[in-house]
Design an enzyme around this catalytic site. Sequence first.
Site, PDB file in Angstrom:
ATOM      1  N   ARG A   1      -9.625   1.437   9.075  1.00 28.71           N
ATOM      2  CA  ARG A   1      -9.358   0.018   9.341  1.00 28.71           C
ATOM      3  C   ARG A   1     -10.516  -0.673  10.048  1.00 28.71           C
ATOM      4  O   ARG A   1     -10.497  -1.886  10.192  1.00 28.71           O
ATOM      5  CB  ARG A   1      -8.104  -0.138  10.207  1.00 28.71           C
TER       6      ARG A   1
ATOM      7  N   ARG B   1      11.568  -6.884   4.913  1.00 29.49           N
ATOM      8  CA  ARG B   1      11.595  -5.453   5.210  1.00 29.49           C
ATOM      9  C   ARG B   1      12.152  -5.205   6.613  1.00 29.49           C
ATOM     10  O   ARG B   1      12.931  -4.274   6.824  1.00 29.49           O
ATOM     11  CB  ARG B   1      10.184  -4.848   5.097  1.00 29.49           C
TER      12      ARG B   1
ATOM     13  N   ARG C   1      -1.045  -9.273  13.039  1.00 25.94           N
ATOM     14  CA  ARG C   1      -1.620  -8.160  12.267  1.00 25.94           C
ATOM     15  C   ARG C   1      -2.501  -8.688  11.138  1.00 25.94           C
ATOM     16  O   ARG C   1      -3.547  -8.110  10.844  1.00 25.94           O
ATOM     17  CB  ARG C   1      -0.513  -7.283  11.681  1.00 25.94           C
TER      18      ARG C   1
ATOM     19  N   LYS D   1       0.815  -1.213   0.000  1.00 25.57           N
ATOM     20  CA  LYS D   1       0.000   0.000   0.000  1.00 25.57           C
ATOM     21  C   LYS D   1       0.849   1.263   0.000  1.00 25.57           C
ATOM     22  O   LYS D   1       0.559   2.194  -0.750  1.00 25.57           O
ATOM     23  CB  LYS D   1      -0.936   0.030   1.218  1.00 25.57           C
TER      24      LYS D   1
ATOM     25  N   ARG E   1      13.328  -2.929  11.483  1.00 25.18           N
ATOM     26  CA  ARG E   1      12.041  -2.661  12.133  1.00 25.18           C
ATOM     27  C   ARG E   1      11.731  -3.782  13.115  1.00 25.18           C
ATOM     28  O   ARG E   1      11.299  -4.861  12.734  1.00 25.18           O
ATOM     29  CB  ARG E   1      10.947  -2.517  11.084  1.00 25.18           C
TER      30      ARG E   1
END
Length: 191
Positions: free
Chosen positions: A88, A127, A144, A13, A133
């Site tokens: 969301r 990622r 998630r 996204k 991260r």
Amino acid sequence: MRLIMLGPPGAGKGTQAALVSAAHGVPAISTGDIFRANIKGETPLGLQVKEITASGGYVPDEITNAIVRDRLAEPDASSGFLLDGYPRTTGQVEALDQMLAESGHALDAVVELTVDTDEVVQRLLARAADQGRADDTEHVVRERMRIYAEETAPLAAVYRQRGLLHEVDGMGTVEDVTARIEAALSDRAGA
């Protein structure tokens, strides 16, 4: 153009939002980016959000709605925007509907990127390694995804019923996915 980009974490996204917003001259507004900036700055909001996201949860609607309302009131969003990561929940849909009604505007389209769950998990783990991260562990990513399926995926039904939803295959090269999104938006404009 007033556009929402839906899809699970890791669907691309953010990448697509940047490309589509640039092509249409509207700001890409990412609630995730806003939250990460607050976390990095160690603001009170950032500390609260860090605790929530570290466990794989989503930030409560009241906090997210207030942040989005403030951001949509900024001058660069007056002629349009692309929302990435918002809404969301159905409560956030209702809040956005109210914000748009108050400003006399409506959504033009909703793009939902569809992807393979296992592919998304691998994307996010890659990622996490590249960007350091810490919030993207496999457990957190899968949590998630579960929350997305439970709380966010039903939004597609709301927007489908309104005739705004365009499902776009999010698998493949960045360029291929962008072309599919633009084709969907062109179909919408021609409808």
